[in-house]
Scaffold this active site. Structure first.
Site, PDB file in Angstrom:
ATOM      1  N   LYS A   9      54.987  51.126  60.395  1.00 26.49           N
ATOM      2  CA  LYS A   9      54.736  51.526  61.784  1.00 26.49           C
ATOM      3  C   LYS A   9      55.991  52.170  62.398  1.00 26.49           C
ATOM      4  CE  LYS A   9      51.335  47.819  62.308  1.00 26.49           C
ATOM      5  NZ  LYS A   9      50.778  46.774  63.182  1.00 26.49           N
ATOM      6  N   TYR A  49      42.052  51.522  64.510  1.00 25.02           N
ATOM      7  CA  TYR A  49      42.015  50.213  65.176  1.00 25.02           C
ATOM      8  C   TYR A  49      40.686  49.956  65.896  1.00 25.02           C
ATOM      9  CZ  TYR A  49      46.971  49.297  64.255  1.00 25.02           C
ATOM     10  OH  TYR A  49      48.178  49.034  63.650  1.00 25.02           O
ATOM     11  N   ASN A 112      55.331  44.914  64.578  1.00 26.64           N
ATOM     12  CA  ASN A 112      55.426  44.066  63.383  1.00 26.64           C
ATOM     13  C   ASN A 112      55.573  44.863  62.094  1.00 26.64           C
ATOM     14  OD1 ASN A 112      52.873  45.058  63.209  1.00 26.64           O
ATOM     15  ND2 ASN A 112      51.821  43.104  63.274  1.00 26.64           N
ATOM     16  N   HIS A 115      51.401  47.704  58.539  1.00 29.62           N
ATOM     17  CA  HIS A 115      49.985  47.367  58.490  1.00 29.62           C
ATOM     18  C   HIS A 115      49.542  47.315  57.030  1.00 29.62           C
ATOM     19  CE1 HIS A 115      45.655  47.525  59.197  1.00 29.62           C
ATOM     20  NE2 HIS A 115      45.627  48.387  58.197  1.00 29.62           N
ATOM     21  N   GLU A 126      40.142  52.706  55.463  1.00 32.28           N
ATOM     22  CA  GLU A 126      41.444  53.146  55.968  1.00 32.28           C
ATOM     23  C   GLU A 126      42.042  54.245  55.093  1.00 32.28           C
ATOM     24  OE1 GLU A 126      43.495  49.409  56.322  1.00 32.28           O
ATOM     25  OE2 GLU A 126      42.311  48.818  58.067  1.00 32.28           O
TER      26      GLU A 126
HETATM   27  P1  CMP Z   1      47.914  45.214  62.296  1.00 36.84           P
HETATM   28  O1  CMP Z   1      48.027  44.539  60.987  1.00 36.84           O
HETATM   29  O2  CMP Z   1      48.257  46.649  62.346  1.00 36.84           O
HETATM   30  O3  CMP Z   1      46.447  45.032  62.922  1.00 36.84           O
HETATM   31  C1  CMP Z   1      46.196  45.019  64.287  1.00 36.84           C
HETATM   32  C2  CMP Z   1      47.448  44.992  65.097  1.00 36.84           C
HETATM   33  O4  CMP Z   1      47.277  44.586  66.431  1.00 36.84           O
HETATM   34  C3  CMP Z   1      48.398  43.964  64.520  1.00 36.84           C
HETATM   35  O5  CMP Z   1      48.910  44.438  63.302  1.00 36.84           O
HETATM   36  C4  CMP Z   1      49.395  43.816  65.640  1.00 36.84           C
HETATM   37  O6  CMP Z   1      50.337  44.876  65.637  1.00 36.84           O
HETATM   38  C5  CMP Z   1      48.482  43.988  66.854  1.00 36.84           C
HETATM   39  N1  CMP Z   1      48.129  42.701  67.442  1.00 36.84           N
HETATM   40  C6  CMP Z   1      47.308  41.762  66.932  1.00 36.84           C
HETATM   41  N2  CMP Z   1      47.217  40.707  67.771  1.00 36.84           N
HETATM   42  C7  CMP Z   1      48.009  40.995  68.836  1.00 36.84           C
HETATM   43  C8  CMP Z   1      48.341  40.319  70.027  1.00 36.84           C
HETATM   44  N3  CMP Z   1      47.825  39.122  70.301  1.00 36.84           N
HETATM   45  N4  CMP Z   1      49.175  40.910  70.888  1.00 36.84           N
HETATM   46  C9  CMP Z   1      49.676  42.135  70.615  1.00 36.84           C
HETATM   47  N5  CMP Z   1      49.403  42.833  69.496  1.00 36.84           N
HETATM   48  C10 CMP Z   1      48.585  42.270  68.618  1.00 36.84           C
END
Ligand code: CMP
Length: 143
Positions: A9, A49, A112, A115, A126
């Site tokens: 990301k 998403y 984070n 993905h 995806e």
């Molecule tokens: P990802 O694995 O990309 O899939 C969905 C994304 O939403 C996740 O990683 C996080 O980056 C984001 N996400 C999921 N839960 C939360 C949350 N409670 N608050 C903020 N971001 C979230």
């Protein structure tokens, strides 16, 4: 052979973590079969998403994922979908164990770093959202 979609990301790209993250999957024994550095537009972000549409963090998630370059990848290997999820670590920053990518480098649940597809169905969808068939390479045995 199983394939999965992994995407570093904008926070991971900006922090110079592409090499570190790619190294971990190479060392595990997986093979990179497609990759590109790209900026995601809103349409692709909403498609990727779609399952989170309507959640309170959706807008911030789309804003974040479109904020700068991402490094999109397809990796191949035995059980690569489940094993790469283990290597990435839990989404919740408080639960991401040391030794995982998120546990070692991330402190935020949204920012984070990476993905990873969570099932064979997600991986297929995806990969199709991000890559055309001609963007894949095949490996021959080293001469
Ligand atoms: P990802 O694995 O990309 O899939 C969905 C994304 O939403 C996740 O990683 C996080 O980056 C984001 N996400 C999921 N839960 C939360 C949350 N409670 N608050 C903020 N971001 C979230």
């Amino acid at each position: 052979m199983e394939k999965t979609f992994l995407m570093i990301k904008p926070d991971g790209v900006q922090r110079g973590l592409i090499g570190e993250i790619v190294k971990r999957f190479e060392q595990k024994g997986f093979q990179l079969v497609a990759s590109k550095l790209m900026v995601i537009n809103r349409e692709l972000a909403e498609l990727h998403y779609a399952e989170h549409k309507g959640k309170d963090f959706f807008e911030l998630l789309v804003k974040f994922i479109t904020s700068g370059p991402v490094f999109a990848m397809v990796w191949e290997g035995d059980q690569v979908i489940a094993l790469s999820r283990t290597m990435i670590g839990k989404t919740n920053s408080l639960e991401a164990a040391p030794g995982t990518i998120r546990g070692d480098f991330a402190v935020h649940t949204r920012l984070n770093l990476i993905h990873g597809s969570d099932s064979p169905e997600s991986a297929e969808r995806e990969i199709g959202n991000f890559f055309k068939p001609e963007e894949f390479v095949t490996y021959n045995k080293a001469i």
